[in-house]
Motif scaffolding. Sequence first.
Motif, PDB file in Angstrom:
ATOM      1  N   LEU A 241      -6.645   0.143  10.476  1.00 43.95           N
ATOM      2  CA  LEU A 241      -7.905   0.890   9.574  1.00 43.95           C
ATOM      3  C   LEU A 241      -7.875   1.135   8.233  1.00 43.95           C
ATOM      4  CD1 LEU A 241      -9.021   3.054  12.453  1.00 43.95           C
ATOM      5  CD2 LEU A 241     -10.053   0.847  10.928  1.00 43.95           C
ATOM      6  N   TRP A 242      -6.145   1.967   8.108  1.00 45.02           N
ATOM      7  CA  TRP A 242      -5.713   2.172   6.722  1.00 45.02           C
ATOM      8  C   TRP A 242      -5.636   0.429   5.724  1.00 45.02           C
ATOM      9  CZ3 TRP A 242      -0.718   5.526   7.950  1.00 45.02           C
ATOM     10  CH2 TRP A 242      -1.240   7.207   8.405  1.00 45.02           C
ATOM     11  N   GLU A 243      -5.376   0.237   5.729  1.00 43.57           N
ATOM     12  CA  GLU A 243      -5.026  -1.480   5.424  1.00 43.57           C
ATOM     13  C   GLU A 243      -6.628  -2.233   5.430  1.00 43.57           C
ATOM     14  OE1 GLU A 243      -1.134  -3.580   7.211  1.00 43.57           O
ATOM     15  OE2 GLU A 243      -2.807  -3.891   8.942  1.00 43.57           O
ATOM     16  N   ASN A 244      -7.147  -1.624   5.946  1.00 47.22           N
ATOM     17  CA  ASN A 244      -9.121  -2.008   5.610  1.00 47.22           C
ATOM     18  C   ASN A 244      -9.296  -1.486   4.552  1.00 47.22           C
ATOM     19  OD1 ASN A 244      -9.176  -3.966   7.563  1.00 47.22           O
ATOM     20  ND2 ASN A 244      -9.874  -2.846   9.602  1.00 47.22           N
ATOM     21  N   LEU A 245      -8.785   0.118   4.130  1.00 48.41           N
ATOM     22  CA  LEU A 245      -9.073   1.037   3.304  1.00 48.41           C
ATOM     23  C   LEU A 245      -8.817   0.393   1.403  1.00 48.41           C
ATOM     24  CD1 LEU A 245      -9.376   4.012   4.610  1.00 48.41           C
ATOM     25  CD2 LEU A 245     -11.142   3.269   4.781  1.00 48.41           C
ATOM     26  N   ILE A 246      -7.654   0.246   1.917  1.00 50.56           N
ATOM     27  CA  ILE A 246      -7.347  -0.290   0.294  1.00 50.56           C
ATOM     28  C   ILE A 246      -7.272  -1.687  -0.952  1.00 50.56           C
ATOM     29  CG2 ILE A 246      -5.290   0.045   1.262  1.00 50.56           C
ATOM     30  CD1 ILE A 246      -4.305  -2.947   0.890  1.00 50.56           C
ATOM     31  N   ASP A 247      -7.684  -0.916  -1.421  1.00 54.09           N
ATOM     32  CA  ASP A 247      -7.833  -2.182  -2.774  1.00 54.09           C
ATOM     33  C   ASP A 247      -6.482  -2.305  -4.315  1.00 54.09           C
ATOM     34  OD1 ASP A 247      -7.502  -0.170  -4.749  1.00 54.09           O
ATOM     35  OD2 ASP A 247      -9.934   0.636  -4.422  1.00 54.09           O
TER      36      ASP A 247
ATOM     37  N   MET B  61       0.527  -0.742   0.360  1.00 53.61           N
ATOM     38  CA  MET B  61       0.399  -0.051   0.276  1.00 53.61           C
ATOM     39  C   MET B  61       0.701   1.315   0.152  1.00 53.61           C
ATOM     40  SD  MET B  61      -2.721   1.601   2.965  1.00 53.61           S
ATOM     41  CE  MET B  61      -2.046   0.726   4.358  1.00 53.61           C
ATOM     42  N   ASN B  62       0.657   2.600  -1.060  1.00 53.35           N
ATOM     43  CA  ASN B  62       0.819   3.556  -0.652  1.00 53.35           C
ATOM     44  C   ASN B  62       0.668   4.883   0.290  1.00 53.35           C
ATOM     45  OD1 ASN B  62       2.701   3.095  -3.105  1.00 53.35           O
ATOM     46  ND2 ASN B  62       1.052   2.883  -3.812  1.00 53.35           N
ATOM     47  N   ILE B  63       1.242   4.821   1.643  1.00 59.13           N
ATOM     48  CA  ILE B  63       0.891   6.269   1.767  1.00 59.13           C
ATOM     49  C   ILE B  63       1.207   7.028   2.313  1.00 59.13           C
ATOM     50  CG2 ILE B  63       0.442   6.534   4.406  1.00 59.13           C
ATOM     51  CD1 ILE B  63       0.925   3.174   4.973  1.00 59.13           C
ATOM     52  N   TYR B  64       0.491   8.435   2.037  1.00 62.86           N
ATOM     53  CA  TYR B  64       0.965   9.697   2.002  1.00 62.86           C
ATOM     54  C   TYR B  64       0.812  10.411   3.038  1.00 62.86           C
ATOM     55  CZ  TYR B  64       1.692   7.816  -2.909  1.00 62.86           C
ATOM     56  OH  TYR B  64       2.070   6.790  -3.994  1.00 62.86           O
ATOM     57  N   ILE B  65       1.899  10.651   3.936  1.00 62.88           N
ATOM     58  CA  ILE B  65       1.660  11.458   5.462  1.00 62.88           C
ATOM     59  C   ILE B  65       2.064  12.933   5.143  1.00 62.88           C
ATOM     60  CG2 ILE B  65       2.356  11.438   7.538  1.00 62.88           C
ATOM     61  CD1 ILE B  65       2.185   8.848   7.096  1.00 62.88           C
ATOM     62  N   LEU B  66       0.820  14.124   4.826  1.00 67.23           N
ATOM     63  CA  LEU B  66       1.205  15.103   5.539  1.00 67.23           C
ATOM     64  C   LEU B  66       1.706  16.033   6.147  1.00 67.23           C
ATOM     65  CD1 LEU B  66       1.433  17.956   3.828  1.00 67.23           C
ATOM     66  CD2 LEU B  66      -1.043  18.180   5.328  1.00 67.23           C
ATOM     67  N   VAL B  67       3.222  16.434   6.664  1.00 66.25           N
ATOM     68  CA  VAL B  67       3.612  17.124   7.515  1.00 66.25           C
ATOM     69  C   VAL B  67       3.737  18.867   7.421  1.00 66.25           C
ATOM     70  CG1 VAL B  67       6.261  17.524   8.841  1.00 66.25           C
ATOM     71  CG2 VAL B  67       5.307  15.746   8.164  1.00 66.25           C
ATOM     72  N   GLU B  68       3.478  19.097   8.841  1.00 69.25           N
ATOM     73  CA  GLU B  68       2.504  21.038   8.447  1.00 69.25           C
ATOM     74  C   GLU B  68       3.463  21.546   9.584  1.00 69.25           C
ATOM     75  OE1 GLU B  68      -1.512  23.342   7.217  1.00 69.25           O
ATOM     76  OE2 GLU B  68      -0.880  22.569   9.501  1.00 69.25           O
ATOM     77  N   ILE B  69       3.407  21.511  10.505  1.00 68.64           N
ATOM     78  CA  ILE B  69       4.829  22.201  11.536  1.00 68.64           C
ATOM     79  C   ILE B  69       5.552  20.930  12.563  1.00 68.64           C
ATOM     80  CG2 ILE B  69       4.220  23.722  13.034  1.00 68.64           C
ATOM     81  CD1 ILE B  69       2.003  24.249  12.698  1.00 68.64           C
ATOM     82  N   THR B  70       6.304  21.188  11.559  1.00 67.00           N
ATOM     83  CA  THR B  70       7.316  19.892  12.112  1.00 67.00           C
ATOM     84  C   THR B  70       7.656  19.459  13.292  1.00 67.00           C
ATOM     85  OG1 THR B  70       9.446  21.879  11.384  1.00 67.00           O
ATOM     86  CG2 THR B  70       8.553  20.024   9.424  1.00 67.00           C
ATOM     87  N   SER B  71       7.805  21.028  13.792  1.00 66.60           N
ATOM     88  CA  SER B  71       8.152  20.536  15.607  1.00 66.60           C
ATOM     89  C   SER B  71       7.154  20.132  16.340  1.00 66.60           C
ATOM     90  CB  SER B  71       8.477  22.574  16.036  1.00 66.60           C
ATOM     91  OG  SER B  71       7.451  22.929  15.812  1.00 66.60           O
ATOM     92  N   ARG B  72       5.800  20.568  15.647  1.00 68.88           N
ATOM     93  CA  ARG B  72       4.801  19.327  16.539  1.00 68.88           C
ATOM     94  C   ARG B  72       4.466  18.135  15.985  1.00 68.88           C
ATOM     95  NH1 ARG B  72      -0.742  22.576  14.954  1.00 68.88           N
ATOM     96  NH2 ARG B  72      -0.691  21.410  13.018  1.00 68.88           N
ATOM     97  N   GLU B  73       4.873  18.093  14.601  1.00 68.81           N
ATOM     98  CA  GLU B  73       4.157  16.525  13.740  1.00 68.81           C
ATOM     99  C   GLU B  73       5.310  15.367  13.928  1.00 68.81           C
ATOM    100  OE1 GLU B  73       1.391  18.097  10.834  1.00 68.81           O
ATOM    101  OE2 GLU B  73       1.268  19.784  12.239  1.00 68.81           O
ATOM    102  N   LEU B  74       6.596  16.146  13.002  1.00 67.47           N
ATOM    103  CA  LEU B  74       7.764  15.291  12.769  1.00 67.47           C
ATOM    104  C   LEU B  74       7.965  13.798  13.336  1.00 67.47           C
ATOM    105  CD1 LEU B  74       8.988  14.697  10.350  1.00 67.47           C
ATOM    106  CD2 LEU B  74      10.954  15.929  11.145  1.00 67.47           C
ATOM    107  N   ASP B  75       8.127  14.295  15.162  1.00 68.20           N
ATOM    108  CA  ASP B  75       8.454  13.143  15.466  1.00 68.20           C
ATOM    109  C   ASP B  75       7.408  12.084  15.269  1.00 68.20           C
ATOM    110  OD1 ASP B  75      11.106  13.145  16.855  1.00 68.20           O
ATOM    111  OD2 ASP B  75       9.660  14.876  16.684  1.00 68.20           O
TER     112      ASP B  75
END
Length: 417
Positions: free
Chosen positions: A366-372, A1-15
Amino acid sequence: MNIYILVEITSRELDSKLLLAILAAARGHQVILSDTEGIVEGTKKGILAPGIFHTKSLTPTDYKQKKNQFFIDKGFKVTSLDEEGGLDLFGYEEFSKTRFSDKSIELASAVFGWGDDDVDTLKKKYSKYASKIHKTGSPRVDLWKSKFSNYWKMPKSAPQKPFLLVSSNMGLSNGYMKMHELYEMSHKFGYYDRDPNLIKDQFIRTSESMLKTGAFIEAIKYLGNNNNNDYDIVLRPHPIENIEAWKIYLDGIPNVHVIREGSISPWVKNAFAVMHNGCTTAIETIVSKKPLVTYVPFETSFDKNTPNHLGHRAKSPEELSNILKSIFINTKSEGQNENRNETSKIIDRKVFLDKNELAAEKIIKLWENLIDNNHSSSSNWIMFRWLLRKNKIRKLIGIARRKLLGTFKENNKFPPF
């Protein structure tokens, strides 16, 4: 499965998103962490194959809904966990109106929630889409747990002495964005249409934020001059706050440092105590089992929030100093939660803490339940790397040109990823 994760505020979200990405990759999935531009351009050029696009909110602005529709039209499925969370509010009614709509949830294949508060409210308000809304918890909260304590090393710029962390949340009075700019943005994106009371609330909160800023400056001066040189003070501005303003306010006070390095979590983990007013870091502090002091020098219209009902409460610089001295003397004190049952109820409503499974693991399942089959096609990774390099060079040239012309304005809230 291909997963694309958006990172906006790196200090808050990256880790936390790295945790999510690594666990997904360990299960055999192809994962990209990126800002929006890289994913959108790679998709437009046919370099990136369809997959899951995981975004940081479903705010019902035209721009975001068009972007999500773009991905859906390209064969993607959109999911979201709102990074704001509304953790500082009692209830989730305000957020459910301003950050979601029937249309925005309709476009999503799954909406992940921090805990009972947001999930129950969203399922009730958007009952037509209740089956899409899942209580998973947040990967950010995963990293607050004791099992990840060793991940958070002492920050490089931390003082040598033990330090008090002051977590500032005064962007309305101290932010890069002026009040008229906030008004213009809120109006443009339809916040006032969805919540007509928001205009009045913003002006009241801004004025009270100014008063709190002054009170915090006074308190920090008192602590800096009356702690017998036992500990230092690190003030960490919120990502939307102007760090230079705090440096001016606190200039010349002994043993005080204004620092905004990396994520706030290592600062919480390594401080002997955390001081705040109305900041969601208070919840992280309690989950991390660190002493918390809520400084409430005066009552405000918005004191009825979750963080201000946690930890010790101090109303004057003298009372604040005495509490911190007691904590410093016995840093293993368990006294930070004066009403344990009430604190537990507040935390449990806001954040889902599953002892047996990480929130990141729940989301991946839950992602794995969505894929085709369409979501497992291979992307052209070589071309994507060249695209990122080209974009980086183009941005650097653009920045250099704007600096020469004197038109460059740094994006302090959303630094380049």
